[in-house]
Design an enzyme around this catalytic site. Structure first.
Site, PDB file in Angstrom:
ATOM      1  N   LYS A  35       0.762  -1.139  -0.014  1.00 39.34           N
ATOM      2  CA  LYS A  35       0.072   0.003  -0.163  1.00 39.34           C
ATOM      3  C   LYS A  35       1.011   1.230  -0.089  1.00 39.34           C
ATOM      4  CE  LYS A  35      -1.723   2.006   3.848  1.00 39.34           C
ATOM      5  NZ  LYS A  35      -1.773   3.348   3.929  1.00 39.34           N
ATOM      6  N   ASN A  36       1.739   1.263   0.848  1.00 38.60           N
ATOM      7  CA  ASN A  36       2.504   2.389   0.998  1.00 38.60           C
ATOM      8  C   ASN A  36       3.569   2.617  -0.189  1.00 38.60           C
ATOM      9  OD1 ASN A  36       1.648   2.879   3.565  1.00 38.60           O
ATOM     10  ND2 ASN A  36       3.261   1.868   4.707  1.00 38.60           N
ATOM     11  N   CYS A  55      -4.538  13.594  12.389  1.00 39.42           N
ATOM     12  CA  CYS A  55      -5.457  12.369  12.143  1.00 39.42           C
ATOM     13  C   CYS A  55      -5.303  11.808  13.453  1.00 39.42           C
ATOM     14  CB  CYS A  55      -4.496  11.738  11.029  1.00 39.42           C
ATOM     15  SG  CYS A  55      -2.928  10.966  11.562  1.00 39.42           S
ATOM     16  N   ARG A 111       0.952  14.850  11.710  1.00 39.96           N
ATOM     17  CA  ARG A 111       2.071  14.786  10.737  1.00 39.96           C
ATOM     18  C   ARG A 111       2.264  15.828   9.730  1.00 39.96           C
ATOM     19  NH1 ARG A 111       0.811   8.505   8.775  1.00 39.96           N
ATOM     20  NH2 ARG A 111      -1.419   9.232   9.143  1.00 39.96           N
ATOM     21  N   ASP A 165       4.320   1.053  12.083  1.00 37.17           N
ATOM     22  CA  ASP A 165       3.239   0.158  11.464  1.00 37.17           C
ATOM     23  C   ASP A 165       3.278  -1.267  12.029  1.00 37.17           C
ATOM     24  OD1 ASP A 165       2.343   2.679  10.165  1.00 37.17           O
ATOM     25  OD2 ASP A 165       2.905   2.146   7.963  1.00 37.17           O
ATOM     26  N   ARG A 182      -8.560  -0.221   3.843  1.00 39.88           N
ATOM     27  CA  ARG A 182      -7.462   0.911   3.325  1.00 39.88           C
ATOM     28  C   ARG A 182      -6.120   0.148   3.147  1.00 39.88           C
ATOM     29  NH1 ARG A 182      -6.008   4.431   7.336  1.00 39.88           N
ATOM     30  NH2 ARG A 182      -4.939   5.410   5.670  1.00 39.88           N
TER      31      ARG A 182
END
Length: 427
Positions: free
Chosen positions: A22-23, A123, A128, A313, A405
């Protein structure tokens, strides 16, 4: 709203495919803005964030086509083409849902000379700030104006110019934006204290495939020799090291053995070390790695930090695994100030976790119990899934849109290796 229902206690065993990262995908998609020729991305994960980023690129004038694939296949192939840029505005209603939208800033200014992007704000897991993104563009000659919640960046006459970008601390997103802006800047750009995450290397390799000239891959100093234009390319998204680590924890917490096809040991050294220190057996197999539990889970002391250190993460997933360790573990979160929101939910299931500022003390218990729990962010969601796989009884995880997500068809993958898991809709 969907829920994930898990009846725990099943040992997981078999092969589990690892999807595209994803990243990495969210970094490669805006590369399409850097050329008027097609960019084809393979192994692109089917995720809500990828779809949202594609929608943003469509608004900017990028056409996207997806090759047909079977419903049972993971990943997909997408071709993007920005023959012309019809808009240089990334609106608030998209950026607020997905912070990675800020990554269109560098490419838009580099190719089109201007960009207006909503400031993402805070968030769930902490602030961030985008200050480093903006400093990087200023170092290349961009002029910035911030008003009404938007940042407007414009390149001087003649476009961006090479320069030296020195980051005061490591920032993955700022490094990515700087790299994409620098490839079309006139002259040479040196990026110092650059992030070294594998996703940065993946981005650099994609840009090189498009004609960019970049030196210093996998180091903290990147040198970019700007080009007048880039061309199209075909590139495969790297496997997701965080997904691989998450399913490795699933093998450990259930006392199982999983062959993670596509996983690359070299992209996740600290994760592999942590699993081995906790008592796991990690073996290289053709096309991936096998993770097997070897008796009781051992306690750990972990501190998150930029790559190659332990990734933030993976903190929540390791915490879920360590709730069943034989002893007390200490986890220290140095990246985000509010990334322990999964702790109350894990404690509801019988875990014994105490938070003291940036540290979390995890006292291992013999067993945890199923309970209704609520996800608060992407990685916290996965920690609750892992706990549910090991818990006695039924666990229901609400707000699983967070999972969608970042984890491609999670329940299908887990069902295939023995989990009793299903998705239910309240609607």
């Amino acid at each position: 709203m969907d829920r994930i229902i898990i009846r725990g206690g099943k040992r997981l065993e078999g092969k589990l495919p690892i999807s595209g990262a994803k990243n990495a995908a969210l970094t490669l998609l805006p590369c399409a803005l850097l050329t008027d020729e097609p960019l084809t991305l393979r192994n692109l994960p089917r995720l809500a964030d990828v779809d949202s980023f594609g929608h943003l690129l469509n608004q900017l004038g990028v056409s996207t086509t997806v090759e047909g694939s079977r419903p049972d296949e993971f990943g997909r192939v997408m071709t993007l083409r920005a023959a012309s840029i019809s808009s240089t505005v990334a609106p608030y209603d998209i950026v607020r849902k997905m912070r990675a939208s800020i990554l269109v800033l560098g490419p838009l200014v580099a190719r089109g000379g201007e960009a207006t992007v909503s400031l993402p704000g805070g968030c769930a897991i902490g602030m961030r700030p985008v200050d480093l993104h903006l400093r990087a563009l200023e170092a290349l000659g961009a002029e910035l104006e911030i008003a009404s919640g938007y940042v407007r960046a414009t390149a001087p006459d003649g476009g961006l110019k090479g320069g030296t970008i020195r980051f005061p601390f490591v920032s993955v997103g700022a490094t990515e934006n700087a790299l994409m802006a620098a490839v079309l800047a006139k002259g040479t750009t040196v990026i110092e204290n650059a992030a070294r995450e594998p996703e940065i290397t993946d981005l650099a390799k994609c840009l090189i495939a498009m004609g960019a000239e970049i030196e210093g891959l996998r180091t903290d100093t990147l040198t970019v020799h700007g080009k007048e234009r880039l061309h199209g390319a075909t590139y495969s998204v790297m496997p997701d090291r965080i997904e691989a680590g998450s399913y490795a924890c699933a093998a450990m917490i259930t006392g199982g053995s999983l062959e993670l096809t596509g996983a690359r040991r070299e992209t996740m050294p600290s994760i592999v070390s942590g699993l081995e220190d906790a008592g796991g057996i990690i073996e290289d197999v053709p096309g991936g790695i096998r993770v097997s539990a070897d008796g009781a889970i051992r306690p750990l002391s972990i501190s998150t930090a930029p790559f190659p250190a332990f990734p933030t993460d993976m903190q929540a997933q390791f915490m879920a695994m360590l709730t069943l360790a034989k002893g007390t573990s200490l986890l220290t979160e140095t990246i985000f100030e509010n990334r322990y929101m999964h702790v109350p939910e894990l404690n509801r299931m019988g875990a014994d976790i105490e938070v003291r500022g940036r540290a979390a003390i995890v006292r291992g218990v013999e067993k945890i119990h199923g309970a209704p729990v609520m996800a608060t962010d992407l990685r916290a969601s996965m920690s609750l899934i892992l706990a549910g796989l090991a818990a006695e009884g039924e666990t229901q995880v609400a707000r699983v849109y967070h999972l969608d997500r970042g984890y491609e068809r999670l329940e299908e993958k887990l069902q295939a290796v023995g989990a009793d898991i299903e998705r239910a809709s309240d609607g």
